[in-house]
Design a protein around this motif. Structure first.
Motif, PDB file in Angstrom:
ATOM      1  N   LEU A 212     -20.933 -40.511 -63.158  1.00 45.63           N
ATOM      2  CA  LEU A 212     -19.461 -40.463 -63.188  1.00 45.63           C
ATOM      3  C   LEU A 212     -18.893 -40.433 -61.773  1.00 45.63           C
ATOM      4  O   LEU A 212     -17.920 -41.134 -61.466  1.00 45.63           O
ATOM      5  N   ALA A 213     -19.507 -39.638 -60.895  1.00 43.76           N
ATOM      6  CA  ALA A 213     -19.035 -39.542 -59.510  1.00 43.76           C
ATOM      7  C   ALA A 213     -19.063 -40.919 -58.846  1.00 43.76           C
ATOM      8  O   ALA A 213     -18.115 -41.324 -58.160  1.00 43.76           O
ATOM      9  N   TYR A 214     -20.140 -41.649 -59.081  1.00 45.18           N
ATOM     10  CA  TYR A 214     -20.284 -43.001 -58.521  1.00 45.18           C
ATOM     11  C   TYR A 214     -19.146 -43.909 -58.982  1.00 45.18           C
ATOM     12  O   TYR A 214     -18.485 -44.586 -58.193  1.00 45.18           O
ATOM     13  N   ARG A 215     -18.875 -43.894 -60.288  1.00 46.18           N
ATOM     14  CA  ARG A 215     -17.830 -44.777 -60.822  1.00 46.18           C
ATOM     15  C   ARG A 215     -16.455 -44.411 -60.256  1.00 46.18           C
ATOM     16  O   ARG A 215     -15.650 -45.277 -59.941  1.00 46.18           O
ATOM     17  N   TRP A 216     -16.171 -43.112 -60.160  1.00 40.30           N
ATOM     18  CA  TRP A 216     -14.846 -42.693 -59.682  1.00 40.30           C
ATOM     19  C   TRP A 216     -14.687 -42.959 -58.180  1.00 40.30           C
ATOM     20  O   TRP A 216     -13.615 -43.354 -57.733  1.00 40.30           O
ATOM     21  N   ALA A 217     -15.748 -42.739 -57.419  1.00 39.54           N
ATOM     22  CA  ALA A 217     -15.677 -43.022 -55.977  1.00 39.54           C
ATOM     23  C   ALA A 217     -15.431 -44.517 -55.782  1.00 39.54           C
ATOM     24  O   ALA A 217     -14.611 -44.931 -54.960  1.00 39.54           O
ATOM     25  N   LYS A 218     -16.098 -45.312 -56.591  1.00 36.65           N
ATOM     26  CA  LYS A 218     -15.943 -46.768 -56.519  1.00 36.65           C
ATOM     27  C   LYS A 218     -14.504 -47.179 -56.830  1.00 36.65           C
ATOM     28  O   LYS A 218     -13.985 -48.158 -56.279  1.00 36.65           O
ATOM     29  N   ALA A 219     -13.868 -46.421 -57.726  1.00 37.73           N
ATOM     30  CA  ALA A 219     -12.477 -46.724 -58.116  1.00 37.73           C
ATOM     31  C   ALA A 219     -11.470 -46.188 -57.099  1.00 37.73           C
ATOM     32  O   ALA A 219     -10.267 -46.392 -57.251  1.00 37.73           O
ATOM     33  N   GLY A 220     -11.960 -45.515 -56.056  1.00 36.94           N
ATOM     34  CA  GLY A 220     -11.061 -45.082 -54.997  1.00 36.94           C
ATOM     35  C   GLY A 220     -10.673 -43.609 -55.008  1.00 36.94           C
ATOM     36  O   GLY A 220      -9.910 -43.160 -54.150  1.00 36.94           O
ATOM     37  N   TYR A 221     -11.178 -42.873 -55.959  1.00 36.38           N
ATOM     38  CA  TYR A 221     -10.878 -41.434 -55.981  1.00 36.38           C
ATOM     39  C   TYR A 221     -11.677 -40.705 -54.899  1.00 36.38           C
ATOM     40  O   TYR A 221     -12.777 -41.128 -54.536  1.00 36.38           O
ATOM     41  N   GLN A 222     -11.096 -39.639 -54.402  1.00 33.53           N
ATOM     42  CA  GLN A 222     -11.849 -38.727 -53.534  1.00 33.53           C
ATOM     43  C   GLN A 222     -12.735 -37.870 -54.436  1.00 33.53           C
ATOM     44  O   GLN A 222     -12.225 -37.117 -55.279  1.00 33.53           O
ATOM     45  N   VAL A 223     -14.048 -38.000 -54.280  1.00 30.24           N
ATOM     46  CA  VAL A 223     -14.969 -37.298 -55.171  1.00 30.24           C
ATOM     47  C   VAL A 223     -15.760 -36.238 -54.400  1.00 30.24           C
ATOM     48  O   VAL A 223     -16.256 -36.501 -53.303  1.00 30.24           O
ATOM     49  N   LEU A 224     -15.852 -35.085 -54.989  1.00 28.58           N
ATOM     50  CA  LEU A 224     -16.626 -33.985 -54.420  1.00 28.58           C
ATOM     51  C   LEU A 224     -17.772 -33.659 -55.370  1.00 28.58           C
ATOM     52  O   LEU A 224     -17.557 -33.491 -56.567  1.00 28.58           O
ATOM     53  N   ILE A 225     -18.978 -33.589 -54.811  1.00 26.96           N
ATOM     54  CA  ILE A 225     -20.146 -33.252 -55.627  1.00 26.96           C
ATOM     55  C   ILE A 225     -20.442 -31.768 -55.486  1.00 26.96           C
ATOM     56  O   ILE A 225     -20.606 -31.274 -54.373  1.00 26.96           O
ATOM     57  N   GLY A 226     -20.510 -31.084 -56.625  1.00 24.10           N
ATOM     58  CA  GLY A 226     -20.828 -29.654 -56.591  1.00 24.10           C
ATOM     59  C   GLY A 226     -22.206 -29.375 -57.138  1.00 24.10           C
ATOM     60  O   GLY A 226     -22.685 -30.069 -58.036  1.00 24.10           O
ATOM     61  N   SER A 227     -22.844 -28.371 -56.567  1.00 30.86           N
ATOM     62  CA  SER A 227     -24.149 -27.934 -57.063  1.00 30.86           C
ATOM     63  C   SER A 227     -24.278 -26.449 -56.737  1.00 30.86           C
ATOM     64  O   SER A 227     -23.512 -25.900 -55.957  1.00 30.86           O
ATOM     65  N   ARG A 228     -25.253 -25.814 -57.366  1.00 30.30           N
ATOM     66  CA  ARG A 228     -25.488 -24.423 -57.032  1.00 30.30           C
ATOM     67  C   ARG A 228     -25.917 -24.321 -55.563  1.00 30.30           C
ATOM     68  O   ARG A 228     -25.590 -23.384 -54.873  1.00 30.30           O
ATOM     69  N   TYR A 229     -26.664 -25.325 -55.089  1.00 32.01           N
ATOM     70  CA  TYR A 229     -27.163 -25.334 -53.714  1.00 32.01           C
ATOM     71  C   TYR A 229     -26.467 -26.446 -52.944  1.00 32.01           C
ATOM     72  O   TYR A 229     -26.577 -27.622 -53.300  1.00 32.01           O
ATOM     73  N   SER A 230     -25.778 -26.074 -51.877  1.00 31.15           N
ATOM     74  CA  SER A 230     -24.951 -27.075 -51.218  1.00 31.15           C
ATOM     75  C   SER A 230     -25.780 -28.197 -50.591  1.00 31.15           C
ATOM     76  O   SER A 230     -25.347 -29.342 -50.532  1.00 31.15           O
ATOM     77  N   GLU A 231     -27.023 -27.882 -50.141  1.00 33.23           N
ATOM     78  CA  GLU A 231     -27.855 -28.949 -49.542  1.00 33.23           C
ATOM     79  C   GLU A 231     -28.126 -30.052 -50.570  1.00 33.23           C
ATOM     80  O   GLU A 231     -28.126 -31.239 -50.244  1.00 33.23           O
ATOM     81  N   LYS A 232     -28.389 -29.634 -51.802  1.00 36.23           N
ATOM     82  CA  LYS A 232     -28.681 -30.599 -52.865  1.00 36.23           C
ATOM     83  C   LYS A 232     -27.447 -31.480 -53.110  1.00 36.23           C
ATOM     84  O   LYS A 232     -27.551 -32.695 -53.287  1.00 36.23           O
ATOM     85  N   ALA A 233     -26.274 -30.854 -53.086  1.00 38.69           N
ATOM     86  CA  ALA A 233     -25.022 -31.600 -53.300  1.00 38.69           C
ATOM     87  C   ALA A 233     -24.789 -32.596 -52.175  1.00 38.69           C
ATOM     88  O   ALA A 233     -24.375 -33.742 -52.413  1.00 38.69           O
ATOM     89  N   VAL A 234     -25.096 -32.182 -50.941  1.00 42.43           N
ATOM     90  CA  VAL A 234     -24.921 -33.070 -49.783  1.00 42.43           C
ATOM     91  C   VAL A 234     -25.850 -34.282 -49.905  1.00 42.43           C
ATOM     92  O   VAL A 234     -25.443 -35.428 -49.666  1.00 42.43           O
ATOM     93  N   THR A 235     -27.080 -34.029 -50.332  1.00 46.94           N
ATOM     94  CA  THR A 235     -28.043 -35.125 -50.499  1.00 46.94           C
ATOM     95  C   THR A 235     -27.544 -36.146 -51.522  1.00 46.94           C
ATOM     96  O   THR A 235     -27.565 -37.357 -51.278  1.00 46.94           O
ATOM     97  N   VAL A 236     -27.090 -35.647 -52.685  1.00 48.40           N
ATOM     98  CA  VAL A 236     -26.629 -36.565 -53.730  1.00 48.40           C
ATOM     99  C   VAL A 236     -25.358 -37.307 -53.275  1.00 48.40           C
ATOM    100  O   VAL A 236     -25.196 -38.501 -53.538  1.00 48.40           O
ATOM    101  N   ALA A 237     -24.494 -36.618 -52.556  1.00 49.97           N
ATOM    102  CA  ALA A 237     -23.293 -37.277 -52.032  1.00 49.97           C
ATOM    103  C   ALA A 237     -23.691 -38.450 -51.127  1.00 49.97           C
ATOM    104  O   ALA A 237     -23.119 -39.541 -51.216  1.00 49.97           O
ATOM    105  N   SER A 238     -24.706 -38.241 -50.283  1.00 47.80           N
ATOM    106  CA  SER A 238     -25.187 -39.315 -49.396  1.00 47.80           C
ATOM    107  C   SER A 238     -25.765 -40.463 -50.208  1.00 47.80           C
ATOM    108  O   SER A 238     -25.537 -41.638 -49.904  1.00 47.80           O
ATOM    109  N   GLU A 239     -26.513 -40.127 -51.248  1.00 47.80           N
ATOM    110  CA  GLU A 239     -27.125 -41.173 -52.089  1.00 47.80           C
ATOM    111  C   GLU A 239     -26.040 -42.053 -52.714  1.00 47.80           C
ATOM    112  O   GLU A 239     -26.170 -43.280 -52.763  1.00 47.80           O
TER     113      GLU A 239
END
Lengths: 228, 228
Positions: free
Chosen positions: A23-50
């Protein structure tokens, strides 16, 4: 100074799982500002980069803890397994006032995942409403789709039934459904979420009985206004 | 002496209403022996004649009281409004042992018919199961279709999700779904009937929101074996 975009900021809690990531991928592609949340911020940063890599740098996605991203967002999307549903909602509850929460949770009870078994509140979405209180609008959506198709830019042959605590909230959520490239329908009040959450068990049963892997549903006999 | 047909006898309780009449017509046309039941046997006889006229005398349909037809049938189909559900089941209960009951009831609570409101048993079908006991197989089906199409020989653009107390019972019911010219799916145990009954309220809501009159659903992404 003109603000570059009027699009809203969406936080995807549990956004490192396949549902949230798609879902994050589709919304970012549509131009929304998307924030990825996780219990561990490093994991969220990694997925955001992916996801940014998939989008070839055309948008900037931020990863942080669930609570941090919930605080910064206009719309908060919950994509966690049912076992973590109550805990995540309670952990972000106090930063949600006045925001729209979109709950994608299906209250499956392993091992009998093809049997509908709802929590005492009636459904996961009604449970979210109980936990979050009257000052947070809760919409239930995206429970029936196969998330693999989202990341692969494939057409999703399953409509999205949107139930929620007010018509305005459902309409906002329907815009995000369309932005993700899906077909959405206003399926009524939040009490109707039992149908849509339970439909996942029905579809799992159909997959089991007929050897399919991605059974879904399409609404027939109705047409959406072309303006949407 | 060879028996002329091996097809089963189907009693349609409340068969003078439009739902029951439409299903009775389709099954009689497919060669089943169909019995129309009503509280008043004269009414049942009249409707039986009407259906025979539609079929141009190609089959003989009997009308009698609900109890009489339930006693004579192999399969008993309940097509009454929810307000008469418990009463009709209790009135025929003792002649149903060992038979298959197909319950088409949707527990709508006027005036909020677009809001899912299930009875304490969980659904109308589970309530039927409670009333009838373990010796009667209960299947829930046909809750979402528009019955007008049945009598008009029109294609019904809505699949039939079949839930029930055993797989064997669901398979028997699925044969009747196909015989009525509809597409049916094994949607799992009777606990899943809440989804299918509740889906009617979702479809009513969609009709209301999008100005349609016959919203329905189709299953996507799965294929039925061609032998069925």
């Amino acid at each position: 100074m003109v603000k570059e975009t009027l699009l809203l900021t969406i936080a995807v809690l549990g956004g490192t799982g396949k549902e949230g990531k798609g879902l994050a991928y589709r919304w970012a592609k549509a131009g929304y500002q998307v924030l990825i949340g996780s219990r561990y911020s490093e994991k969220a940063v990694t997925v955001a980069s992916e996801i940014m890599e998939l989008l070839e740098g055309e948008s900037s996605i931020v990863g942080a803890t669930n609570r941090e991203v919930a605080q910064q967002a206009d719309i908060v999307v919950v994509t966690v397994p049912y076992s973590g549903h109550r805990e995540i909602l309670e952990s972000v509850k106090e930063v949600l006032t006045g925001k729209l929460v979109i709950d994608t949770t299906v209250p499956l009870v392993p091992p009998k995942v093809s049997r509908v078994q709802m929590p005492p509140a009636g459904s996961a979405a009604q449970e979210a409403r109980e936990i979050l209180g009257e000052n947070v609008e809760v919409v239930a959506a995206f429970q029936n789709i196969s998330y693999e198709h989202l990341l692969n830019d494939e057409e999703v042959e399953c409509d999205v039934l949107v139930t929620g605590s007010s018509k305005k909230a459902r309409q906002e959520a329907l815009m995000l459904v369309e932005a993700a490239g899906l077909v959405g329908w206003d399926a009524g009040p939040i009490e109707n979420s039992v149908v849509v959450e339970g439909l996942t068990s029905v579809l799992i049963n159909i997959n089991k009985q007929y050897g399919s892997t991605h059974a879904g549903i399409k609404i027939t006999g109705a047409q959406k206004p072309s303006a949407e």
